[in-house]
Motif scaffolding. Sequence first.
Motif, PDB file in Angstrom:
ATOM      1  N   GLY A   1       0.872  -1.289   0.102  1.00  0.00           N
ATOM      2  CA  GLY A   1       0.145   0.037  -0.058  1.00  0.00           C
ATOM      3  C   GLY A   1       0.886   1.342  -0.198  1.00  0.00           C
ATOM      4  O   GLY A   1       1.796   0.971  -0.222  1.00  0.00           O
ATOM      5  N   ILE A   2       0.092   2.388   0.304  1.00  0.00           N
ATOM      6  CA  ILE A   2       0.870   3.638  -0.108  1.00  0.00           C
ATOM      7  C   ILE A   2       1.886   3.897   1.049  1.00  0.00           C
ATOM      8  O   ILE A   2       2.977   4.333   0.677  1.00  0.00           O
ATOM      9  CB  ILE A   2      -0.355   4.783   0.162  1.00  0.00           C
TER      10      ILE A   2
ATOM     11  N   LYS B   1      -8.379  -2.772  11.340  1.00  0.00           N
ATOM     12  CA  LYS B   1      -8.334  -1.726  12.305  1.00  0.00           C
ATOM     13  C   LYS B   1      -9.970  -1.717  12.751  1.00  0.00           C
ATOM     14  O   LYS B   1      -9.970  -1.488  14.044  1.00  0.00           O
ATOM     15  CB  LYS B   1      -8.208  -0.232  11.415  1.00  0.00           C
TER      16      LYS B   1
ATOM     17  N   CYS C   1      -2.046   2.629 -10.770  1.00  0.00           N
ATOM     18  CA  CYS C   1      -1.112   3.696 -10.344  1.00  0.00           C
ATOM     19  C   CYS C   1      -0.117   3.967 -11.541  1.00  0.00           C
ATOM     20  O   CYS C   1       0.855   5.054 -11.231  1.00  0.00           O
ATOM     21  CB  CYS C   1      -0.329   3.334  -8.959  1.00  0.00           C
TER      22      CYS C   1
ATOM     23  N   ASN D   1       5.234   1.727  -0.201  1.00  0.00           N
ATOM     24  CA  ASN D   1       5.435   2.169  -1.427  1.00  0.00           C
ATOM     25  C   ASN D   1       6.367   3.363  -1.090  1.00  0.00           C
ATOM     26  O   ASN D   1       7.446   3.439  -1.675  1.00  0.00           O
ATOM     27  CB  ASN D   1       4.386   2.770  -2.337  1.00  0.00           C
TER      28      ASN D   1
ATOM     29  N   SER E   1      -0.951  -2.109 -13.000  1.00  0.00           N
ATOM     30  CA  SER E   1      -1.653  -1.596 -11.787  1.00  0.00           C
ATOM     31  C   SER E   1      -2.050   0.153 -11.957  1.00  0.00           C
ATOM     32  O   SER E   1      -1.374   0.744 -13.033  1.00  0.00           O
ATOM     33  CB  SER E   1      -0.625  -1.450 -10.627  1.00  0.00           C
TER      34      SER E   1
ATOM     35  N   SER F   1       0.029  -3.092   4.085  1.00  0.00           N
ATOM     36  CA  SER F   1      -1.230  -3.398   3.352  1.00  0.00           C
ATOM     37  C   SER F   1      -1.727  -2.255   2.571  1.00  0.00           C
ATOM     38  O   SER F   1      -1.566  -0.927   2.889  1.00  0.00           O
ATOM     39  CB  SER F   1      -2.239  -3.998   4.415  1.00  0.00           C
ATOM     40  N   HIS F   2      -2.654  -2.556   1.572  1.00  0.00           N
ATOM     41  CA  HIS F   2      -3.707  -1.520   1.020  1.00  0.00           C
ATOM     42  C   HIS F   2      -4.555  -1.191   2.083  1.00  0.00           C
ATOM     43  O   HIS F   2      -4.914  -1.551   3.247  1.00  0.00           O
ATOM     44  CB  HIS F   2      -4.042  -2.157  -0.416  1.00  0.00           C
ATOM     45  N   VAL F   3      -5.465  -0.222   1.625  1.00  0.00           N
ATOM     46  CA  VAL F   3      -6.431   0.487   2.566  1.00  0.00           C
ATOM     47  C   VAL F   3      -7.652  -0.556   2.790  1.00  0.00           C
ATOM     48  O   VAL F   3      -7.935  -0.591   4.058  1.00  0.00           O
ATOM     49  CB  VAL F   3      -7.130   1.589   1.619  1.00  0.00           C
TER      50      VAL F   3
ATOM     51  N   TRP G   1      -6.217   6.883   7.525  1.00  0.00           N
ATOM     52  CA  TRP G   1      -5.065   8.040   7.116  1.00  0.00           C
ATOM     53  C   TRP G   1      -5.737   8.870   5.892  1.00  0.00           C
ATOM     54  O   TRP G   1      -6.411   8.373   5.191  1.00  0.00           O
ATOM     55  CB  TRP G   1      -4.037   7.219   6.595  1.00  0.00           C
TER      56      TRP G   1
ATOM     57  N   TYR H   1       7.681   2.152  -8.166  1.00  0.00           N
ATOM     58  CA  TYR H   1       6.648   1.004  -8.336  1.00  0.00           C
ATOM     59  C   TYR H   1       6.189   1.145  -9.817  1.00  0.00           C
ATOM     60  O   TYR H   1       6.094   0.122 -10.577  1.00  0.00           O
ATOM     61  CB  TYR H   1       5.735   0.609  -7.254  1.00  0.00           C
TER      62      TYR H   1
ATOM     63  N   PRO I   1      -0.339  10.575   4.249  1.00  0.00           N
ATOM     64  CA  PRO I   1      -0.574  10.709   2.686  1.00  0.00           C
ATOM     65  C   PRO I   1      -1.833  10.354   2.022  1.00  0.00           C
ATOM     66  O   PRO I   1      -2.269   9.296   2.424  1.00  0.00           O
ATOM     67  CB  PRO I   1       0.699  10.194   2.045  1.00  0.00           C
ATOM     68  N   ASP I   2      -2.434  11.136   0.966  1.00  0.00           N
ATOM     69  CA  ASP I   2      -3.559  10.820   0.452  1.00  0.00           C
ATOM     70  C   ASP I   2      -3.343   9.847  -0.768  1.00  0.00           C
ATOM     71  O   ASP I   2      -4.032   9.014  -1.204  1.00  0.00           O
ATOM     72  CB  ASP I   2      -4.242  12.133   0.059  1.00  0.00           C
TER      73      ASP I   2
ATOM     74  N   LYS J   1      -8.474   7.514  -9.385  1.00  0.00           N
ATOM     75  CA  LYS J   1      -7.920   6.810 -10.394  1.00  0.00           C
ATOM     76  C   LYS J   1      -8.853   5.723 -11.025  1.00  0.00           C
ATOM     77  O   LYS J   1      -8.791   4.615 -10.826  1.00  0.00           O
ATOM     78  CB  LYS J   1      -6.734   5.815 -10.086  1.00  0.00           C
TER      79      LYS J   1
ATOM     80  N   ARG K   1     -11.298   6.062  -4.879  1.00  0.00           N
ATOM     81  CA  ARG K   1     -10.651   4.784  -5.509  1.00  0.00           C
ATOM     82  C   ARG K   1     -11.737   3.644  -6.072  1.00  0.00           C
ATOM     83  O   ARG K   1     -12.886   3.594  -5.373  1.00  0.00           O
ATOM     84  CB  ARG K   1     -10.025   3.842  -4.150  1.00  0.00           C
TER      85      ARG K   1
ATOM     86  N   ASN L   1      -7.593  -0.931  -7.899  1.00  0.00           N
ATOM     87  CA  ASN L   1      -7.195  -1.597  -6.681  1.00  0.00           C
ATOM     88  C   ASN L   1      -8.103  -2.874  -6.321  1.00  0.00           C
ATOM     89  O   ASN L   1      -9.256  -2.893  -6.752  1.00  0.00           O
ATOM     90  CB  ASN L   1      -7.457  -0.542  -5.580  1.00  0.00           C
TER      91      ASN L   1
END
Length: 335
Positions: free
Chosen positions: A73-74, A192, A114, A77, A112, A183-185, A207, A141, A273-274, A279, A214, A170
């Motif tokens: 994830g962000i 969580k 991104c 990366n 991907s 991990s990804h969101v 975050w 990436y 970060p956002d 995308k 997304r 995603n």
Amino acid sequence: MRRAFSRNSRIFVAGHRGLVGSAIMRRLKAEGYVNLLTADREQLDLRNQADVNSWFRDHRPEIVFLVAGTVGGILANSTRPAEFIYDNLLIHATTVHAAYLYGVQKLMYLGSSCIYPRACSQPIKEEYLLTGPLEPTNEPYAVAKIAGIKLCQSYREQYGCRFVSVIPTNLYGPNDNFDLDSSHVLPALIRKVHEAKLAGQKEVVVWGTGTPRREFLHVDDLADCCLFLMHHYDGSLPLNVGTGTDLTIYELVDRIRKIVYPEVEIVLDAEKPDGMPRKLLDIHRLEELGWRFKISLDEGIAATYQWFMEHQEKATKPPDSNATTLHATQHRVSR
Ligand code: GFB
């Protein structure tokens, strides 16, 4: 178009333990494909061309799904850019080259979303690739993933290889990574919110500003699409794969909260970060070929939450990300 391969074809899924690879394996098995080839990391370092060549020479795959790589994830990366660019550049290059050398009939490579420019107009058409600067949080990436697509296109152009690329949005689903640092969101927020529920906490920290948008596709839909395209698509242009709709991160957490723990409140940590503001993929070409997703986001979140509850020990273990670090340390030359 005739089918690209038969139930008896020798099919190599490179990266069979990951989110995407395991979904492709499930799908191939369910459809009765019997000659499935895999290689564990301990058996084969996909970053090593000589090893990859020997493996292809010994196993002679006819069909390859190239879905191996270092992903995350962000946060992963942003904090491990060297691993993300090094591992992926090498894995993609060695596998594509070996597939050419050993006469693979067809190879599918996964990019991907991104890889598209950060400020693309939306929805993103395939032809927008390489038309502007990339999102900084995942540029290394993305560069490696763009290189993977260019490898497929170049081997197709110069050697006539039937190598195709797809660009998924995603992804999420069973065998996802729920480690909060990498991990990804979607899996991060399932975990969580679940842990907040167990601890009786009133709040869950999300975050960023919650405003980025997304698009999410269940990995079983992606696997279905990959098989479909392997049989029915043979072009140079990488094809977008998605659902055609997106939502904000805030709306995503809200949906997860409703399924897992409706009482919890969402708290935004805007210091984090956002990433890319949006995308959303344009999926017209895919729809014209006759493919559409089946699993709705709510259905997919509920199934993934169920999977998480049944596999918590495995799911929360950090993924094996030390391979490159060890490799780099071993090869470091003192100055
Ligand atoms: O899924 P994600 O890590 O990656 O984050 P990207 C998506 C959005 O969710 C960002 C927010 O705006 C994050 O700030 N977010 C909120 C969280 N809470 C969390 C959390 O607890 N964990 C995570 N991870 N995010 C990745 C790229 O971008 O997408 C990769 O970095 C890859 O290169 C992948 O392409 C598909 O969608 O921003």
